[in-house]
Design a protein around this motif. Structure first.
Motif, PDB file in Angstrom:
ATOM      1  N   MET A  67      23.912 -22.347  13.174  1.00 34.35           N
ATOM      2  CA  MET A  67      24.332 -22.972  13.366  1.00 34.35           C
ATOM      3  C   MET A  67      23.063 -24.236  12.360  1.00 34.35           C
ATOM      4  O   MET A  67      23.742 -24.613  12.045  1.00 34.35           O
ATOM      5  N   SER A  68      22.449 -24.284  13.557  1.00 36.72           N
ATOM      6  CA  SER A  68      20.574 -25.230  13.333  1.00 36.72           C
ATOM      7  C   SER A  68      20.714 -24.925  11.546  1.00 36.72           C
ATOM      8  O   SER A  68      20.361 -25.860  11.175  1.00 36.72           O
ATOM      9  N   TYR A  69      20.483 -23.724  10.805  1.00 37.49           N
ATOM     10  CA  TYR A  69      20.768 -23.280   9.602  1.00 37.49           C
ATOM     11  C   TYR A  69      21.628 -23.971   8.843  1.00 37.49           C
ATOM     12  O   TYR A  69      21.180 -24.708   7.663  1.00 37.49           O
ATOM     13  N   ILE A  70      22.380 -24.077   9.403  1.00 38.53           N
ATOM     14  CA  ILE A  70      23.822 -24.176   8.411  1.00 38.53           C
ATOM     15  C   ILE A  70      23.479 -25.837   8.284  1.00 38.53           C
ATOM     16  O   ILE A  70      23.897 -26.884   7.027  1.00 38.53           O
ATOM     17  N   LEU A  71      23.214 -26.299   9.589  1.00 39.44           N
ATOM     18  CA  LEU A  71      23.338 -28.234   9.640  1.00 39.44           C
ATOM     19  C   LEU A  71      22.557 -28.536   8.718  1.00 39.44           C
ATOM     20  O   LEU A  71      22.107 -29.643   8.150  1.00 39.44           O
ATOM     21  N   MET A  72      21.341 -27.661   8.338  1.00 42.65           N
ATOM     22  CA  MET A  72      19.969 -28.235   8.009  1.00 42.65           C
ATOM     23  C   MET A  72      20.324 -27.466   6.441  1.00 42.65           C
ATOM     24  O   MET A  72      19.676 -29.310   6.040  1.00 42.65           O
ATOM     25  N   LEU A  73      20.379 -26.904   6.079  1.00 41.47           N
ATOM     26  CA  LEU A  73      21.039 -27.008   4.457  1.00 41.47           C
ATOM     27  C   LEU A  73      21.721 -27.766   4.078  1.00 41.47           C
ATOM     28  O   LEU A  73      21.563 -28.377   2.951  1.00 41.47           O
ATOM     29  N   GLU A  74      22.892 -28.698   5.212  1.00 38.42           N
ATOM     30  CA  GLU A  74      24.234 -28.822   4.338  1.00 38.42           C
ATOM     31  C   GLU A  74      23.052 -30.746   4.598  1.00 38.42           C
ATOM     32  O   GLU A  74      23.408 -31.499   3.321  1.00 38.42           O
ATOM     33  N   GLU A  75      22.288 -30.818   5.333  1.00 37.15           N
ATOM     34  CA  GLU A  75      21.343 -32.012   5.011  1.00 37.15           C
ATOM     35  C   GLU A  75      20.689 -31.886   3.684  1.00 37.15           C
ATOM     36  O   GLU A  75      20.925 -33.190   2.941  1.00 37.15           O
ATOM     37  N   LEU A  76      19.808 -31.322   3.438  1.00 41.05           N
ATOM     38  CA  LEU A  76      19.134 -30.308   2.142  1.00 41.05           C
ATOM     39  C   LEU A  76      19.733 -31.129   0.909  1.00 41.05           C
ATOM     40  O   LEU A  76      19.540 -31.321   0.871  1.00 41.05           O
ATOM     41  N   SER A  77      21.025 -30.300   1.526  1.00 41.12           N
ATOM     42  CA  SER A  77      21.673 -30.404   0.133  1.00 41.12           C
ATOM     43  C   SER A  77      22.359 -31.522  -0.285  1.00 41.12           C
ATOM     44  O   SER A  77      22.972 -32.002  -1.493  1.00 41.12           O
ATOM     45  N   ARG A  78      22.557 -32.238   0.350  1.00 40.57           N
ATOM     46  CA  ARG A  78      22.826 -34.113   0.020  1.00 40.57           C
ATOM     47  C   ARG A  78      21.955 -34.684  -0.601  1.00 40.57           C
ATOM     48  O   ARG A  78      21.996 -35.277  -1.725  1.00 40.57           O
ATOM     49  N   PHE A  79      20.713 -34.105  -0.079  1.00 44.52           N
ATOM     50  CA  PHE A  79      19.695 -35.153  -1.587  1.00 44.52           C
ATOM     51  C   PHE A  79      18.809 -34.462  -2.805  1.00 44.52           C
ATOM     52  O   PHE A  79      19.097 -35.006  -3.901  1.00 44.52           O
ATOM     53  N   CYS A  80      18.922 -32.896  -2.535  1.00 38.03           N
ATOM     54  CA  CYS A  80      18.737 -32.048  -3.651  1.00 38.03           C
ATOM     55  C   CYS A  80      18.966 -30.898  -3.448  1.00 38.03           C
ATOM     56  O   CYS A  80      18.416 -29.504  -3.067  1.00 38.03           O
ATOM     57  N   ALA A  81      20.064 -30.645  -4.551  1.00 35.92           N
ATOM     58  CA  ALA A  81      21.001 -28.724  -4.786  1.00 35.92           C
ATOM     59  C   ALA A  81      19.604 -28.099  -5.397  1.00 35.92           C
ATOM     60  O   ALA A  81      20.086 -26.626  -4.548  1.00 35.92           O
ATOM     61  N   SER A  82      18.959 -27.791  -6.002  1.00 37.30           N
ATOM     62  CA  SER A  82      17.903 -27.379  -6.403  1.00 37.30           C
ATOM     63  C   SER A  82      17.382 -26.456  -5.086  1.00 37.30           C
ATOM     64  O   SER A  82      16.903 -25.593  -5.238  1.00 37.30           O
ATOM     65  N   THR A  83      16.664 -27.836  -4.042  1.00 36.89           N
ATOM     66  CA  THR A  83      15.333 -27.262  -2.784  1.00 36.89           C
ATOM     67  C   THR A  83      16.130 -26.451  -2.195  1.00 36.89           C
ATOM     68  O   THR A  83      15.755 -25.168  -1.752  1.00 36.89           O
ATOM     69  N   SER A  84      17.686 -26.860  -1.598  1.00 38.96           N
ATOM     70  CA  SER A  84      17.945 -25.783  -0.647  1.00 38.96           C
ATOM     71  C   SER A  84      18.894 -24.740  -1.169  1.00 38.96           C
ATOM     72  O   SER A  84      18.575 -24.003  -0.844  1.00 38.96           O
ATOM     73  N   ALA A  85      18.831 -24.734  -2.517  1.00 39.25           N
ATOM     74  CA  ALA A  85      19.546 -22.915  -3.110  1.00 39.25           C
ATOM     75  C   ALA A  85      17.955 -22.621  -3.153  1.00 39.25           C
ATOM     76  O   ALA A  85      18.478 -21.274  -3.222  1.00 39.25           O
ATOM     77  N   ILE A  86      16.837 -23.000  -3.697  1.00 45.93           N
ATOM     78  CA  ILE A  86      15.582 -22.099  -3.250  1.00 45.93           C
ATOM     79  C   ILE A  86      15.410 -21.611  -2.234  1.00 45.93           C
ATOM     80  O   ILE A  86      15.475 -20.283  -2.156  1.00 45.93           O
ATOM     81  N   LEU A  87      15.754 -22.513  -0.902  1.00 43.53           N
ATOM     82  CA  LEU A  87      15.328 -22.041   0.380  1.00 43.53           C
ATOM     83  C   LEU A  87      16.533 -21.171   1.617  1.00 43.53           C
ATOM     84  O   LEU A  87      16.386 -20.535   1.532  1.00 43.53           O
ATOM     85  N   ALA A  88      17.570 -21.756   0.597  1.00 40.80           N
ATOM     86  CA  ALA A  88      19.490 -20.100   1.013  1.00 40.80           C
ATOM     87  C   ALA A  88      19.126 -19.030   0.000  1.00 40.80           C
ATOM     88  O   ALA A  88      19.094 -18.009   1.190  1.00 40.80           O
ATOM     89  N   THR A  89      18.416 -19.123  -1.074  1.00 42.18           N
ATOM     90  CA  THR A  89      17.688 -17.372  -1.245  1.00 42.18           C
ATOM     91  C   THR A  89      17.204 -16.857  -0.294  1.00 42.18           C
ATOM     92  O   THR A  89      17.453 -15.807  -0.075  1.00 42.18           O
ATOM     93  N   HIS A  90      15.491 -18.259  -0.070  1.00 44.57           N
ATOM     94  CA  HIS A  90      14.486 -17.371   0.635  1.00 44.57           C
ATOM     95  C   HIS A  90      15.645 -16.613   1.857  1.00 44.57           C
ATOM     96  O   HIS A  90      15.075 -15.654   2.454  1.00 44.57           O
ATOM     97  N   CYS A  91      16.611 -17.778   2.840  1.00 40.27           N
ATOM     98  CA  CYS A  91      16.652 -16.954   4.189  1.00 40.27           C
ATOM     99  C   CYS A  91      17.781 -16.656   3.962  1.00 40.27           C
ATOM    100  O   CYS A  91      17.756 -15.223   4.694  1.00 40.27           O
ATOM    101  N   SER A  92      18.937 -16.723   2.821  1.00 39.56           N
ATOM    102  CA  SER A  92      20.268 -16.057   3.076  1.00 39.56           C
ATOM    103  C   SER A  92      19.888 -14.532   2.552  1.00 39.56           C
ATOM    104  O   SER A  92      21.001 -13.672   2.994  1.00 39.56           O
ATOM    105  N   LEU A  93      19.443 -14.183   1.441  1.00 38.17           N
ATOM    106  CA  LEU A  93      19.955 -13.596   0.985  1.00 38.17           C
ATOM    107  C   LEU A  93      18.669 -12.614   0.998  1.00 38.17           C
ATOM    108  O   LEU A  93      18.495 -11.122  -0.069  1.00 38.17           O
TER     109      LEU A  93
END
Length: 379
Positions: A67-93
């Motif tokens: 849940m901490s990861y989910i909350l962190m991704l949600e917050e980052l996506s508020r400011f820059c979706a490209s950066t959060s997508a780089i991070l989500a690919t790295h962690c989730s996929l």
């Protein structure tokens, strides 16, 4: 269903929000315009333990809950979706399937480096054909001694060209279609594995997305992830997991769209009064708020099941499907409320619309969430 954030959750949310305010927002428009990969930001996220947040400390992770990861991704996506997508690919996929299906030696060699942010992960699934394991240019892996030889093309490789470690799906059972898929850990720079071109995209422009080619690429048997022909199982599990993270990103993007729309409606004056006084605008804002709320609930529900180590395919599919529809609706309404200004690039709402579409579309496979939901209902 009630969600109470612990002090740790609240601290992580604040840390991510502060990071977004200070480091993501100032450069978001520039990297969207130029398509520049934000390498310095990725390094900064590693220093904050964002790159391995929910993985165990023995593999270099921060040891928080999912849940901490989910909350962190949600917050980052508020400011820059490209950066959060780089991070989500790295962690989730990438990191997630290595953690769940990798051998102990694979985890020590690859997962530890990824959790520490020393190596960046990339994801190679899509192919030029209608689906993975289809078409004449599909990636095929054939045994050659103690190695596999990979040949073919991958399309829309996420973090393609900048990643150090890729999870690649290739066909080992050539007559079995998707059931004959296997997953491999492939290191960047090995002979025969190269970037053919970078793909220009409508949104998520700062996340490199490449077409990559395998030409007699030799991959050790030790880099087979899981068992041979287990790739489809790994893929379904990974996409369900990543779908929850994608829904969290959509929630963050939509929260920004809602906040900007409320602010603009209060400030924009037409016919002598703010447009917020108009019922049509009020109803659009109400629809937006309801959609953001429901995206969050669906996301948090699925995330809570992951924490409890329960089956998530059904709930993850619902979260992904609803986020895909409602996310576009929210951002479309934001553009509409802003009028001509919303359509122009001087404001960011048009970028939010472009980005929210990309968040969901890139991690889809031939098995769409609707089919997962329907098959569960009709058992």
């Amino acid at each position: 269903m009630d969600f109470h954030w612990t002090k740790e959750h609240q601290l992580i949310k604040k840390s991510a929000r502060d990071f977004g305010n200070e480091q993501l927002e100032p450069q978001a428009a520039e990297i969207d315009r130029t398509g520049r990969f934000p390498s310095e930001t990725v390094k900064a996220m590693a220093e904050l333990d964002f790159m391995g947040m929910f993985f165990p400390p023995e593999y270099g992770g921060a040891g928080t809950d999912f849940m901490s990861y989910i909350l962190m991704l949600e917050e980052l996506s508020r400011f820059c979706a490209s950066t959060s997508a780089i991070l989500a690919t790295h962690c989730s996929l990438v990191s997630y399937p290595v953690f769940k299906y990798g051998s102990e030696s694979q985890k020590k060699k690859y997962l530890t480096a990824m959790c520490k942010g020393e190596k960046l992960g990339g994801f190679a699934l899509a192919e030029p054909g209608a689906a993975p394991a289809s078409g004449p240019e599909r990636v095929v892996a054939i045994m050659d001694g103690d190695d596999y030889l990979l040949n073919g093309k991958k399309y829309f490789v996420l973090n393609g060209g900048v990643a150090d470690i890729y999870v690649v799906f290739a066909q080992t059972g050539q007559s079995a279609g998707m059931k004959g898929l296997s997953a491999f850990i492939v290191e960047a720079g090995i002979p025969g594995f190269k970037v053919k071109r970078q793909i220009e995209k409508m949104g998520l422009r700062a996340q490199p997305t490449a077409e990559m080619v395998f030409e007699k690429t030799r991959v050790s048997r030790e880099n087979l992830l899981g068992a041979e022909n287990q790739g489809y199982e790994i893929l379904k599990d990974t996409l369900a997991f990543a779908g929850v993270a994608a829904a969290a990103q959509v929630a963050g993007i939509c929260q920004t769209a809602l906040e900007l729309s409320v602010k603009y409606a209060k400030e924009r004056v037409q016919f002598g009064r703010p447009i917020a006084c108009l019922q049509a605008i009020q109803w659009m804002l109400a629809d937006m708020a309801a959609n953001v709320h429901m995206i969050r609930l669906a996301t948090y529900k699925a995330a809570s099941l992951i924490q409890e180590d329960k089956t998530i395919a059904y709930e993850a599919a619902i979260a992904r499907m609803f986020a895909a529809r409602a996310g576009v609706d929210v951002c479309m309404d934001a553009v509409q409320i802003h009028g001509g200004y919303g359509y122009g690039k001087e404001l960011i709402v048009e970028r939010l619309l472009r980005d929210v579409k990309g968040i969901i579309i890139f991690e889809n496979s031939s098995e769409f969430p609707q089919s997962i939901i329907a098959s569960t209902l009709l058992r």
